[in-house]
Design an enzyme around this catalytic site. Structure first.
Site, PDB file in Angstrom:
ATOM      1  CG  ASP A 111      -2.036   1.047   1.129  1.00 26.87           C
ATOM      2  OD1 ASP A 111      -2.293   1.547   0.015  1.00 26.87           O
ATOM      3  OD2 ASP A 111      -2.627   1.380   2.177  1.00 26.87           O
ATOM      4  CD  GLN A 222      -2.740  -1.466   4.400  1.00 25.45           C
ATOM      5  OE1 GLN A 222      -3.781  -1.631   3.767  1.00 25.45           O
ATOM      6  NE2 GLN A 222      -2.036  -0.356   4.330  1.00 25.45           N
ATOM      7  NE  ARG A 252      -0.763  11.807   5.076  1.00 24.84           N
ATOM      8  CZ  ARG A 252      -1.392  10.638   4.931  1.00 24.84           C
ATOM      9  NH1 ARG A 252      -1.064   9.592   5.662  1.00 24.84           N
ATOM     10  NH2 ARG A 252      -2.366  10.522   4.049  1.00 24.84           N
ATOM     11  CG  ASP A 254      -2.231   6.438   7.368  1.00 24.60           C
ATOM     12  OD1 ASP A 254      -2.473   7.146   6.388  1.00 24.60           O
ATOM     13  OD2 ASP A 254      -2.493   5.223   7.418  1.00 24.60           O
ATOM     14  CD  GLU A 296      -5.311   9.911   5.780  1.00 26.26           C
ATOM     15  OE1 GLU A 296      -5.897   9.865   4.693  1.00 26.26           O
ATOM     16  OE2 GLU A 296      -5.333   8.943   6.570  1.00 26.26           O
ATOM     17  CG  HIS A 365      -0.651   9.277  -1.196  1.00 25.41           C
ATOM     18  ND1 HIS A 365      -0.810  10.282  -0.264  1.00 25.41           N
ATOM     19  CD2 HIS A 365      -1.054   8.139  -0.598  1.00 25.41           C
ATOM     20  CE1 HIS A 365      -1.284   9.764   0.853  1.00 25.41           C
ATOM     21  NE2 HIS A 365      -1.441   8.466   0.679  1.00 25.41           N
ATOM     22  CG  ASP A 366      -4.728   8.470  -0.234  1.00 23.78           C
ATOM     23  OD1 ASP A 366      -4.265   7.388  -0.665  1.00 23.78           O
ATOM     24  OD2 ASP A 366      -4.659   8.802   0.959  1.00 23.78           O
ATOM     25  NE  ARG A 490      -5.038   4.173  -3.195  1.00 19.20           N
ATOM     26  CZ  ARG A 490      -4.791   3.849  -1.936  1.00 19.20           C
ATOM     27  NH1 ARG A 490      -4.951   4.740  -0.982  1.00 19.20           N
ATOM     28  NH2 ARG A 490      -4.387   2.629  -1.614  1.00 19.20           N
TER      29      ARG A 490
HETATM   30  C1  GLC Z   1      -4.318   6.680   4.413  1.00 22.60           C
HETATM   31  C2  GLC Z   1      -3.319   6.810   3.289  1.00 22.60           C
HETATM   32  C3  GLC Z   1      -3.654   5.832   2.217  1.00 22.60           C
HETATM   33  C4  GLC Z   1      -3.617   4.456   2.793  1.00 22.60           C
HETATM   34  C5  GLC Z   1      -4.483   4.337   4.038  1.00 22.60           C
HETATM   35  C6  GLC Z   1      -4.172   3.097   4.796  1.00 22.60           C
HETATM   36  O1  GLC Z   1      -5.592   7.004   4.006  1.00 22.60           O
HETATM   37  O2  GLC Z   1      -3.293   8.115   2.817  1.00 22.60           O
HETATM   38  O3  GLC Z   1      -2.785   5.929   1.128  1.00 22.60           O
HETATM   39  O4  GLC Z   1      -4.058   3.537   1.831  1.00 22.60           O
HETATM   40  O5  GLC Z   1      -4.276   5.394   4.932  1.00 22.60           O
HETATM   41  O6  GLC Z   1      -2.962   3.223   5.485  1.00 22.60           O
END
Ligand code: GLC
Length: 630
Positions: A111, A222, A252, A254, A296, A365-366, A490
């Site tokens: 990812d 994950q 950041r 996440d 985020e 990046h998303d 993406r």
């Molecule tokens: C956040 C990241 C994204 C990722 C997700 C899981 O949203 O920006 O790219 O897939 O977290 O970690």
């Protein structure tokens, strides 16, 4: 002193989260000892930064900060190679760098690094922790900031904890959400939405070696951490402080909306997810107060502001949050060529606490999620489902007159919804215009790119450019050839920088003028246009984010206007035309903003007076002004 100032908060938050567990006091003691240890490991130079930022608490609000998000490997190569590219960043004027995930992650699908297998080790493909520390040191000397990701919701299934869990170690199985059968997972699924419905449907994965179902909200590799376990909290806070001690300025945080799970809920934005962040922040205030946290949380507008801590001032939860609402609205207004929904939604955005700031951005990046409120969509005369469907189709180039080259991301058949992938250049039609060599369309797209950046640079917040956009980089279709990426489009907007092409940014002639035949390349037009705007932003004190923003109205639904000011009476009125046609705004707006002598007005970008036609300010397609009095 810092501990005693924050002890009450830490104690109360520990009680709120873990008070029902009989050994809560023992965990509190463990947490405090860890804080002491991390404080002692913190270098003196960083402690100096801590003391400075405790005094200059507004450091994040400064108009002098301009960010860029980039993948080390796709931008430069290794961390050592990255060092050589710092002059390029300085040339553009960016001084706050987000290096996308660079900690150890398994080869293959990871990812984009958001599946971390070791939080205290740099991925050997990029270099070492020593390299990273060197960069943070260089940045400090240059007055630049570094932001890294703290992937707090999940680890890779190859993380030591997950490996131990797979081997049957119950202590580490408790680090995750593991279930023997589908009974509990089914109860969760009844109310949990799906993040990646196409490539990773469902929120649980059966792990054969474990003979259990593991919660995997994102991809199956994950594993969601179980924050009801205080050991997870202490271990992850230690990882966070470890990164802080490497000299990172901002983390950041996440996927913060997802950290707490409860059956019968969406498992997003739960109160405990906020308490976790508040407790982490309080721990930072003790050991590393110079570190800032970015939320985020790409969630509904009224949910996002809660990540600032719901206090009148900053310091209680996250310091920064992505302004995903503004981002999505700018794309909505670009597609419809009107600003009705943009105004409607922004008018209803709750005020954030003083001292906190937004990340203002266009692309990252998303994907682009279309998270505006249904109610607002209806109020401006659209149907929510039809309108979102229009936006996805428009940006996928599947709509009359659309030249966009994006693609739908994660279509969910259950809800009929999708998000949008694609680079900035692809979405504004530059990619197509270059392909068909339509010079008028190229110019129009460049103007639109500059106008959109002019908004994020002046809106209030920390503007975060996305690497490649400064050169008008188009989609990268190579991901389709790679099995580890092909399932996730993406990757189409995660370019590998072509440094030969980047050379084209250098101006051929100072006499650039459209229509003279002496045109500069799109790379040069965009890069130098942005560079100019960045320089101007840095010297415009009213662009600092002191919550000094007022939307202004021009009675022309194609235009956007807002006023920014500082405490010394400086004001700038930002006005933009979202249409590909000429438009006018009645000059009354100037008087309402306190500009009483139109002859004194100057557009700071061109250093010229704005165009007037009778009693109206004139706008060419995608033209914008930064107006102030001379
Ligand atoms: C956040 C990241 C994204 C990722 C997700 C899981 O949203 O920006 O790219 O897939 O977290 O970690």
């Amino acid at each position: 002193m810092r501990l005693s100032a924050n002890f009450h908060r830490i104690y109360t938050l520990m009680q709120r989260l873990y008070g029902s567990q009989e050994n809560c006091e023992i965990h509190l003691e463990k947490l405090l000892l860890m804080l002491f240890e991390m404080y002692h490991l913190r270098e003196e130079s960083l402690k100096k930064v801590d003391r400075k930022r405790e005094i200059e608490q507004d450091w994040l609000l400064s108009q002098e900060l301009v960010g860029m998000s980039l993948y080390t490997n796709r931008f430069a190569g290794t961390l050592q190679d990255f060092k050589e590219k710092i002059p390029y960043l300085e040339e553009l004027g960016v001084n706050y760098i987000h290096l996308m995930p660079l900690l150890e992650a398994p080869d293959g699908s990871n990812d984009g690094g958001y599946a971390v297998s070791n939080y205290q080790k740099v991925n050997p493909k990029f270099g070492t922790m020593e390299d990273l520390r060197e960069i943070t040191k260089m940045f400090r000397e240059k007055g630049m900031c570094l932001m890294l990701d703290m992937v707090m919701n999940h680890t890779s299934d190859q993380h030591e904890w997950a490996l131990q869990a797979k081997q049957g170690n119950p202590t580490f199985q408790d680090f995750y959400h593991c279930y023997e059968n589908r009974s509990i997972p089914n109860q969760f699924e009844a109310t949990m939405p799906q993040v990646f419905p196409e490539s990773a449907p469902g929120n649980f994965t059966y792990v054969a070696s474990l003979e259990k179902w593991v919660m995997t909200v994102f991809h199956n590799y994950q594993w969601d951490l179980n924050y009801t376990n205080p050991n997870v909290f202490v271990a992850m806070t230690q990882n966070l402080l470890f990164l802080a001690n490497q000299g990172v300025d901002v983390l950041r945080m996440d996927a913060v909306a997802f950290t707490w799970k409860k059956i019968g809920t969406t498992c997003q934005n739960l109160e405990e997810a906020h308490l976790i962040l508040q407790l982490m922040k309080a721990c930072c205030q003790v050991t590393a107060p110079g570190l800032a946290l970015l939320a985020e949380a790409i969630v509904a507008p009224e949910e996002v502001v809660k990540y600032f801590g719901l206090q009148p001032t900053s310091g209680y939860e996250c310091d920064i949050a992505y302004h995903a609402t503004l981002m999505a609205l700018l794309w909505e207004a670009s597609a419809t060529k009107n600003t009705k929904l943009l105004y409607r939604s922004l008018e209803n955005l709750p005020q954030k606490p003083y001292g906190t700031t937004w990340i203002t951005y266009l692309r990252c990046h998303d994907d682009i999620g279309l998270g505006f409120e249904d109610q607002h969509i209806r109020e401006v005369g659209y149907h929510p489902i039809a309108h979102r469907d229009f936006l996805v189709r428009y940006y996928s180039g599947d709509y009359e007159n659309s030249t966009a080259k994006g693609a739908p991301f994660m279509f969910n058949p259950a809800t009929g919804e999708a998000r949008i992938s694609g680079s900035l250049a692809a979405l504004v039609g530059l990619e197509n215009a270059l392909k068909v060599n339509n010079s008028e369309a190229i110019e129009m797209a460049i103007d639109q790119i500059l106008m959109l950046h002019a908004i994020i640079l002046s809106f209030g917040g920390l503007p975060m450019l996305y690497y490649g956009d400064e050169l008008g980089t188009t989609n990268n279709y190579d991901y389709l050839k790679n099995a580890d990426e092909a399932y996730d489009n993406r990757w189409m907007h995660r370019p590998v920088i072509d440094w030969k092409k980047a050379e084209k940014r250098i101006r051929k002639s100072m006499l650039k003028k459209r229509g003279t035949g002496k045109k500069n390349s799109p790379e040069s037009e965009i890069f130098n246009g942005l560079k100019h705007l960045i320089q101007l932003r840095k010297i415009t004190s009213e662009f600092a984010d002191k919550n000094s923003l007022k939307l202004e109205y021009c009675e022309n639904s194609h235009l956007l206007a807002f006023l920014r000011w500082d405490s010394n009476g400086h004001k700038t009125l930002i006005m933009c035309n979202f249409d590909s046609k000429q438009h006018f705004a009645h000059e009354g707006i100037l008087y309402r903003c306190g500009f009483f002598d139109r002859n004194k007005l100057v557009d700071r970008v061109t250093n010229k007076a704005p165009h007037f036609f009778e009693g109206n300010i004139e706008f060419a397609p995608y033209q914008f002004y930064w107006l102030s009095e001379q």
